[in-house]
Design a protein around this motif. Structure first.
Motif, PDB file in Angstrom:
ATOM      1  N   PHE A  35      24.879   0.180  -7.574  1.00  0.00           N
ATOM      2  CA  PHE A  35      25.672   1.382  -7.875  1.00  0.00           C
ATOM      3  C   PHE A  35      25.776   2.274  -6.653  1.00  0.00           C
ATOM      4  O   PHE A  35      26.850   2.791  -6.328  1.00  0.00           O
ATOM      5  N   GLN A  36      24.670   2.471  -5.949  1.00  0.00           N
ATOM      6  CA  GLN A  36      24.656   3.385  -4.818  1.00  0.00           C
ATOM      7  C   GLN A  36      25.443   2.828  -3.637  1.00  0.00           C
ATOM      8  O   GLN A  36      26.067   3.576  -2.890  1.00  0.00           O
ATOM      9  N   GLN A  37      25.474   1.510  -3.488  1.00  0.00           N
ATOM     10  CA  GLN A  37      26.319   0.899  -2.463  1.00  0.00           C
ATOM     11  C   GLN A  37      27.792   1.191  -2.731  1.00  0.00           C
ATOM     12  O   GLN A  37      28.575   1.382  -1.809  1.00  0.00           O
ATOM     13  N   ALA A  38      28.157   1.210  -4.007  1.00  0.00           N
ATOM     14  CA  ALA A  38      29.554   1.441  -4.391  1.00  0.00           C
ATOM     15  C   ALA A  38      29.894   2.935  -4.435  1.00  0.00           C
ATOM     16  O   ALA A  38      31.028   3.301  -4.724  1.00  0.00           O
ATOM     17  N   GLY A  39      28.914   3.791  -4.173  1.00  0.00           N
ATOM     18  CA  GLY A  39      29.182   5.224  -4.081  1.00  0.00           C
ATOM     19  C   GLY A  39      28.885   6.033  -5.323  1.00  0.00           C
ATOM     20  O   GLY A  39      29.410   7.133  -5.493  1.00  0.00           O
ATOM     21  N   ARG A  69      34.959   0.969  -6.832  1.00  0.00           N
ATOM     22  CA  ARG A  69      34.659   2.183  -6.082  1.00  0.00           C
ATOM     23  C   ARG A  69      35.632   3.289  -6.455  1.00  0.00           C
ATOM     24  O   ARG A  69      36.605   3.068  -7.150  1.00  0.00           O
ATOM     25  N   ARG A  70      35.366   4.500  -5.939  1.00  0.00           N
ATOM     26  CA  ARG A  70      36.238   5.635  -6.246  1.00  0.00           C
ATOM     27  C   ARG A  70      37.636   5.449  -5.678  1.00  0.00           C
ATOM     28  O   ARG A  70      38.598   6.010  -6.192  1.00  0.00           O
ATOM     29  N   CYS A  83      19.184  -6.507  -2.822  1.00  0.00           N
ATOM     30  CA  CYS A  83      18.440  -5.394  -2.217  1.00  0.00           C
ATOM     31  C   CYS A  83      17.181  -5.953  -1.562  1.00  0.00           C
ATOM     32  O   CYS A  83      16.227  -6.339  -2.230  1.00  0.00           O
ATOM     33  N   GLU A  84      17.172  -5.996  -0.238  1.00  0.00           N
ATOM     34  CA  GLU A  84      16.024  -6.551   0.473  1.00  0.00           C
ATOM     35  C   GLU A  84      14.874  -5.549   0.485  1.00  0.00           C
ATOM     36  O   GLU A  84      15.077  -4.349   0.278  1.00  0.00           O
ATOM     37  N   ASP A  85      13.665  -6.058   0.766  1.00  0.00           N
ATOM     38  CA  ASP A  85      12.488  -5.191   0.779  1.00  0.00           C
ATOM     39  C   ASP A  85      12.660  -3.998   1.715  1.00  0.00           C
ATOM     40  O   ASP A  85      12.220  -2.898   1.411  1.00  0.00           O
ATOM     41  N   LYS A  86      13.328  -4.211   2.847  1.00  0.00           N
ATOM     42  CA  LYS A  86      13.505  -3.119   3.810  1.00  0.00           C
ATOM     43  C   LYS A  86      14.443  -2.028   3.291  1.00  0.00           C
ATOM     44  O   LYS A  86      14.456  -0.911   3.819  1.00  0.00           O
ATOM     45  N   LYS A  92      17.658   5.573  -4.637  1.00  0.00           N
ATOM     46  CA  LYS A  92      17.276   6.806  -5.341  1.00  0.00           C
ATOM     47  C   LYS A  92      17.210   6.521  -6.833  1.00  0.00           C
ATOM     48  O   LYS A  92      18.146   5.966  -7.403  1.00  0.00           O
ATOM     49  N   VAL A  93      16.106   6.912  -7.456  1.00  0.00           N
ATOM     50  CA  VAL A  93      15.921   6.734  -8.898  1.00  0.00           C
ATOM     51  C   VAL A  93      16.010   8.115  -9.547  1.00  0.00           C
ATOM     52  O   VAL A  93      15.206   9.003  -9.244  1.00  0.00           O
ATOM     53  N   TYR A  94      17.008   8.291 -10.401  1.00  0.00           N
ATOM     54  CA  TYR A  94      17.233   9.596 -11.027  1.00  0.00           C
ATOM     55  C   TYR A  94      16.598   9.647 -12.403  1.00  0.00           C
ATOM     56  O   TYR A  94      16.626   8.672 -13.147  1.00  0.00           O
TER      57      TYR A  94
END
Length: 96
Positions: A35-39, A69-70, A83-86, A92-94
């Motif tokens: 989700f955060q990658q897509a904005g 995306r928007r 999502c790699e370990d790095k 962000k967890v809301y």
């Protein structure tokens, strides 16, 4: 730009109470990363903005398959973990 006020918009003011960063990878962290990658913050914000009821997921893993995306371009995701370990600490967890 849409200027209509629909019945869906009534619940659009759901705001998170707090935020922390992910420490270890999990299925939830994986989807938040997508989700955060897509904005978007998370699934709640995505559903508010795009006014959809269901997000397309891979049936095998439960991970998100595609997001819009928007700017209306699409992100397509693999069945496997992306999502790699790095990158886990960037997610962000809301909390609502």
């Amino acid at each position: 730009k849409k200027s209509e006020v629909s019945g869906v918009m009534v619940k659009a003011d759901i705001k998170p109470k707090s935020m922390h960063r992910a420490k270890i990878w999990s299925d939830d962290v994986e989807n938040l990363y997508r989700f955060q990658q897509a904005g978007y913050r998370d699934e709640v914000e995505y559903k508010q903005v795009k006014q959809v009821d269901v997000v397309e997921c891979w049936p095998e893993t439960g991970f998100i398959k595609k997001l819009q995306r928007r700017d209306n371009t699409f992100y397509y995701y693999n069945k496997q973990r992306e999502c790699e370990d790095k990158d886990v600490h960037k997610v962000k967890v809301y909390v609502y």
